[in-house]
Structures are given as C-alpha cells and as structure tokens.
Design an enzyme around this catalytic site. Structure first.
Site, PDB file in Angstrom:
ATOM      1  N   ASN A  85       0.803  -1.232   0.000  1.00 42.33           N
ATOM      2  CA  ASN A  85       0.000   0.000   0.000  1.00 42.33           C
ATOM      3  C   ASN A  85       0.833   1.279   0.000  1.00 42.33           C
ATOM      4  O   ASN A  85       0.406   2.295  -0.538  1.00 42.33           O
ATOM      5  CB  ASN A  85      -0.915  -0.018   1.233  1.00 42.33           C
ATOM      6  CG  ASN A  85      -1.501   1.340   1.526  1.00 42.33           C
ATOM      7  OD1 ASN A  85      -2.442   1.787   0.861  1.00 42.33           O
ATOM      8  ND2 ASN A  85      -0.929   2.044   2.500  1.00 42.33           N
ATOM      9  N   SER A 137      -3.528   2.817  -8.770  1.00 45.24           N
ATOM     10  CA  SER A 137      -4.261   4.097  -8.816  1.00 45.24           C
ATOM     11  C   SER A 137      -4.917   4.251 -10.187  1.00 45.24           C
ATOM     12  O   SER A 137      -4.428   3.688 -11.179  1.00 45.24           O
ATOM     13  CB  SER A 137      -3.276   5.261  -8.621  1.00 45.24           C
ATOM     14  OG  SER A 137      -3.873   6.483  -8.994  1.00 45.24           O
ATOM     15  N   TYR A 150       4.182   9.181 -11.152  1.00 46.31           N
ATOM     16  CA  TYR A 150       3.207   8.384 -10.392  1.00 46.31           C
ATOM     17  C   TYR A 150       2.474   7.400 -11.320  1.00 46.31           C
ATOM     18  O   TYR A 150       2.323   6.223 -11.007  1.00 46.31           O
ATOM     19  CB  TYR A 150       2.242   9.358  -9.725  1.00 46.31           C
ATOM     20  CG  TYR A 150       1.247   8.752  -8.770  1.00 46.31           C
ATOM     21  CD1 TYR A 150       1.653   8.211  -7.553  1.00 46.31           C
ATOM     22  CD2 TYR A 150      -0.119   8.741  -9.069  1.00 46.31           C
ATOM     23  CE1 TYR A 150       0.719   7.678  -6.659  1.00 46.31           C
ATOM     24  CE2 TYR A 150      -1.050   8.220  -8.185  1.00 46.31           C
ATOM     25  CZ  TYR A 150      -0.628   7.686  -6.984  1.00 46.31           C
ATOM     26  OH  TYR A 150      -1.549   7.159  -6.108  1.00 46.31           O
ATOM     27  N   LYS A 154       2.392   3.334 -11.097  1.00 50.80           N
ATOM     28  CA  LYS A 154       1.141   2.599 -10.856  1.00 50.80           C
ATOM     29  C   LYS A 154       0.760   1.726 -12.060  1.00 50.80           C
ATOM     30  O   LYS A 154       0.226   0.628 -11.897  1.00 50.80           O
ATOM     31  CB  LYS A 154       0.018   3.579 -10.508  1.00 50.80           C
ATOM     32  CG  LYS A 154       0.252   4.344  -9.200  1.00 50.80           C
ATOM     33  CD  LYS A 154       0.387   3.414  -7.996  1.00 50.80           C
ATOM     34  CE  LYS A 154       0.409   4.170  -6.683  1.00 50.80           C
ATOM     35  NZ  LYS A 154       0.442   3.283  -5.509  1.00 50.80           N
ATOM     36  N   ILE A 183      -9.525   9.438  -2.987  1.00 54.66           N
ATOM     37  CA  ILE A 183      -9.924   8.999  -1.655  1.00 54.66           C
ATOM     38  C   ILE A 183      -9.509  10.066  -0.638  1.00 54.66           C
ATOM     39  O   ILE A 183      -8.435  10.674  -0.775  1.00 54.66           O
ATOM     40  CB  ILE A 183      -9.235   7.643  -1.309  1.00 54.66           C
ATOM     41  CG1 ILE A 183      -9.459   6.602  -2.433  1.00 54.66           C
ATOM     42  CG2 ILE A 183      -9.719   7.111   0.038  1.00 54.66           C
ATOM     43  CD1 ILE A 183     -10.892   6.221  -2.729  1.00 54.66           C
TER      44      ILE A 183
HETATM   45  P1  NAP Z   1      -1.213   8.689   2.595  1.00 55.47           P
HETATM   46  O1  NAP Z   1      -2.375   9.038   3.430  1.00 55.47           O
HETATM   47  O2  NAP Z   1      -0.288   9.750   2.132  1.00 55.47           O
HETATM   48  O3  NAP Z   1      -0.367   7.563   3.391  1.00 55.47           O
HETATM   49  C1  NAP Z   1       0.770   7.025   2.782  1.00 55.47           C
HETATM   50  C2  NAP Z   1       1.308   5.902   3.635  1.00 55.47           C
HETATM   51  O4  NAP Z   1       2.492   5.407   2.973  1.00 55.47           O
HETATM   52  C3  NAP Z   1       1.733   6.361   5.012  1.00 55.47           C
HETATM   53  O5  NAP Z   1       1.467   5.369   5.955  1.00 55.47           O
HETATM   54  C4  NAP Z   1       3.237   6.570   4.848  1.00 55.47           C
HETATM   55  O6  NAP Z   1       3.980   6.377   6.041  1.00 55.47           O
HETATM   56  C5  NAP Z   1       3.587   5.472   3.861  1.00 55.47           C
HETATM   57  N1  NAP Z   1       4.821   5.787   3.165  1.00 55.47           N
HETATM   58  C6  NAP Z   1       5.095   6.839   2.359  1.00 55.47           C
HETATM   59  N2  NAP Z   1       6.357   6.822   1.950  1.00 55.47           N
HETATM   60  C7  NAP Z   1       6.926   5.718   2.510  1.00 55.47           C
HETATM   61  C8  NAP Z   1       8.204   5.146   2.466  1.00 55.47           C
HETATM   62  N3  NAP Z   1       9.206   5.712   1.773  1.00 55.47           N
HETATM   63  N4  NAP Z   1       8.431   4.009   3.160  1.00 55.47           N
HETATM   64  C9  NAP Z   1       7.441   3.433   3.883  1.00 55.47           C
HETATM   65  N5  NAP Z   1       6.198   3.928   3.968  1.00 55.47           N
HETATM   66  C10 NAP Z   1       5.932   5.063   3.285  1.00 55.47           C
HETATM   67  O7  NAP Z   1      -1.632   7.921   1.284  1.00 55.47           O
HETATM   68  P2  NAP Z   1      -3.009   7.183   0.907  1.00 55.47           P
HETATM   69  O8  NAP Z   1      -3.851   8.170   0.215  1.00 55.47           O
HETATM   70  O9  NAP Z   1      -3.522   6.430   2.044  1.00 55.47           O
HETATM   71  O10 NAP Z   1      -2.443   6.198  -0.217  1.00 55.47           O
HETATM   72  C11 NAP Z   1      -2.207   4.821   0.030  1.00 55.47           C
HETATM   73  C12 NAP Z   1      -1.969   4.144  -1.298  1.00 55.47           C
HETATM   74  O11 NAP Z   1      -3.112   4.340  -2.122  1.00 55.47           O
HETATM   75  C13 NAP Z   1      -0.777   4.699  -2.072  1.00 55.47           C
HETATM   76  O12 NAP Z   1      -0.112   3.666  -2.749  1.00 55.47           O
HETATM   77  C14 NAP Z   1      -1.431   5.648  -3.063  1.00 55.47           C
HETATM   78  O13 NAP Z   1      -0.637   5.823  -4.209  1.00 55.47           O
HETATM   79  C15 NAP Z   1      -2.715   4.907  -3.353  1.00 55.47           C
HETATM   80  N6  NAP Z   1      -3.784   5.757  -3.868  1.00 55.47           N
HETATM   81  C16 NAP Z   1      -4.312   6.760  -3.114  1.00 55.47           C
HETATM   82  C17 NAP Z   1      -5.317   7.548  -3.650  1.00 55.47           C
HETATM   83  C18 NAP Z   1      -5.976   8.676  -2.892  1.00 55.47           C
HETATM   84  O14 NAP Z   1      -6.798   9.384  -3.481  1.00 55.47           O
HETATM   85  N7  NAP Z   1      -5.696   8.875  -1.618  1.00 55.47           N
HETATM   86  C19 NAP Z   1      -5.748   7.312  -4.953  1.00 55.47           C
HETATM   87  C20 NAP Z   1      -5.179   6.300  -5.692  1.00 55.47           C
HETATM   88  C21 NAP Z   1      -4.192   5.521  -5.129  1.00 55.47           C
HETATM   89  P3  NAP Z   1       4.587   7.619   6.892  1.00 55.47           P
HETATM   90  O15 NAP Z   1       3.485   8.567   7.143  1.00 55.47           O
HETATM   91  O16 NAP Z   1       5.092   6.958   8.127  1.00 55.47           O
HETATM   92  O17 NAP Z   1       5.676   8.201   6.066  1.00 55.47           O
END
Ligand code: NAP
Length: 246
Positions: A85, A137, A150, A154, A183
């Site tokens: 994730n 994504s 990105y 993905k 999201i």
């Molecule tokens: P988020 O709220 O920014 O959280 C990201 C998570 O990834 C955090 O727990 C962060 O940990 C961890 N992370 C980031 N860089 C890291 C690294 N170098 N090593 C280890 N952990 C790391 O993101 P999210 O929106 O929940 O996204 C989760 C996944 O869904 C991602 O793969 C993202 O691309 C995908 N996604 C999200 C959306 C959206 O709209 N939110 C849409 C499509 C896909 P720390 O805080 O400890 O750094």
C-alpha cells in the site's frame, strides 16, 4: 469475511488507506504487521488500538525489507497476506521535472512493491499459499497531467500484478490490484482546492471515497471469499474512470 489467525503485512499502515486496512484486517482476526516511514506517533497509536505490530521501514531499504519478512516468517511460520500500500506522489510537469524527484516516486511506489513481493514469494509458497494485494491508482489507467512519475509507477504495478499472478497461481498465491480513485486521505488533502473541485465534478458519485471503502475491498481480496479472483484490477473510484473523460 474471516481472517482469523492469518498473518498479514501491510506497507504504509500509519495513515490513510493503509491505516484503515490495518484496522479492518485486525478486526477480522488477522495478526497484522505494518510498516511506516515518518509517522511514529500515528503508528504507535494504531498499534495500541489494534494490537498490530508497527515496524519502521522505508520502501527503498531493500535489505531491511528482506530481514523483516524473514523474521516474521521465522516467528509465525507463515505469511498469508501482503498488502503493498505504501506510496507517494510528487507531481511535476515532465518537461521541467527534476529527475531525482521523479525517480524517488518510482523507487518508493514500484520498487518497494516489487521487493516486498519478492521477499514474501518463497515464504507464501512454502506455507501453501497466500494473497498479495497491490494498491495502484486510476493514474495507472488514464493520463493525468503532472503525474508521469506516479502514473508510470502505478501502471507498472498493474502489469507486474498480472505477470506475477500468472506465475504464482499454480502455487496457490493469488495476486491482484486495487485501483483507488480520489480517496479522502492526506494524499488528496494537499491538492489545490480548484483542482479538487474539478476532479469532484468528474466522479459519478460526486464525492471522494473514504479509506474504508478501499480497505474493505483489500480485505475481501485478502480473504478466501475471493478464491477465484486472480490477476485482476479492481477499480474503486465512484465511477470516475467508467464515466469521465480527463
Ligand atoms: P497517505 O495518506 O499519504 O499515506 C501514505 C502511507 O504510505 C503512510 O502510511 C506513509 O507512512 C507510507 N509511506 C510513504 N512513503 C513511505 C516510504 N518511503 N516508506 C514506507 N512507507 C511510506 O496515502 P493514501 O492516500 O492512504 O495512499 C495509500 C496508497 O493508495 C498509495 O499507494 C497511493 O498511491 C494509493 N492511492 C491513493 C489515492 C488517494 O486518493 N488517496 C488514490 C489512488 C491511489 P509515513 O506517514 O510513516 O511516512
């Protein structure tokens, strides 16, 4: 869904979709190990509330990834679920992009996914099966300006998922992808307000999704209830890609 006594690893479990995934997998009975990079306090809180084990590990630290998987396998004798994730965005127009920043997105999102998957393959095969869920994504499906890094990461995760699924299906390891749309997490929280409004207009449901709406799909793919789903891309985007033109 029942994940009683399943051993799960979730990367990036300290915030957003990963945090919800840790909570839901734990509620369903799994023993969960999750990684984080910077959010120590959030990770500790999640650990206290769910009993899941928090481990600091950057996605780019290949040797730690292998060590962590080996020590979990040694202790638990199995690893049933891997949720890839963890992810970052760092939007820049390609023509003026700084390539170090461009590359970092690939390293964290794609190479991280690849190395976690590589590390769990043999333990899962030895233990008789498992489920790998890769969080991609909509940016891997359609072109979004500013997101060449990105999107590349993905889109590659989707291709990686299908080929790995083809290799591992006969070993009873399912590999699938979940594709979130927009999201409500910190990732979309940093989006400029006008861009957010524009994107909202393109979503059939006219709202951003909630982390649990993705995490529940991840839990389904992790469970035996999805036993005949292999190599698939499950889109969770409120109708964005089915109905909108970017
Ligand atoms: P988020 O709220 O920014 O959280 C990201 C998570 O990834 C955090 O727990 C962060 O940990 C961890 N992370 C980031 N860089 C890291 C690294 N170098 N090593 C280890 N952990 C790391 O993101 P999210 O929106 O929940 O996204 C989760 C996944 O869904 C991602 O793969 C993202 O691309 C995908 N996604 C999200 C959306 C959206 O709209 N939110 C849409 C499509 C896909 P720390 O805080 O400890 O750094």
């Amino acid at each position: 869904m029942d994940l009683k006594d399943k051993i799960a690893i979730v990367t990036g479990g300290s915030r957003g979709i990963g945090k919800k995934t840790v909570e839901i997998l734990s509620e369903l009975g799994a023993r969960v190990y999750f990684t984080y990079n910077k959010s120590n306090e959030e990770a500790d809180k999640i650990s206290d509330n769910t009993g899941a084990v928090a481990i600091r590990c950057c996605q780019t630290d290949r040797s730690s990834i292998m060590d962590i998987v080996n020590s979990i396998f040694e202790k638990e004798k199995r690893i049933d679920i891997l949720v890839n994730n963890a992810g970052i965005t760092d939007d820049q127009f390609f023509a003026i992009a700084e390539m170090d920043r461009w590359q970092e997105v690939l390293d964290v999102n794609l190479d991280g996914t690849v190395y976690w998957s590589k590390s769990v393959c043999k333990p899962m095969i030895q233990a008789g099966g498992g489920s790998i869920i890769n969080v991609a994504s909509v940016s891997g499906l359609v072109g979004i300006p500013g997101q060449t890094n990105y999107s590349t990461s993905k889109g590659a995760i989707l291709a990686f998922t299908r080929s790995l699924a083809a290799e591992l299906a006969s070993k009873k390891v399912k590999v699938n992808s979940v594709v979130p749309g927009f999201i409500e997490t910190d990732m979309t929280g940093k989006m400029p307000r006008d861009i957010k409004r524009q994107n909202l207009g393109k979503i059939a449901l006219k709202r951003f999704g909630k982390p649990e709406e993705v995490a529940k799909v991840i839990a389904f793919l992790a469970s035996d209830d999805s036993s005949y789903i292999v190599g698939q891309t499950i889109v969770v985007d409120g109708g964005l890609t089915a109905t909108a033109v970017f």
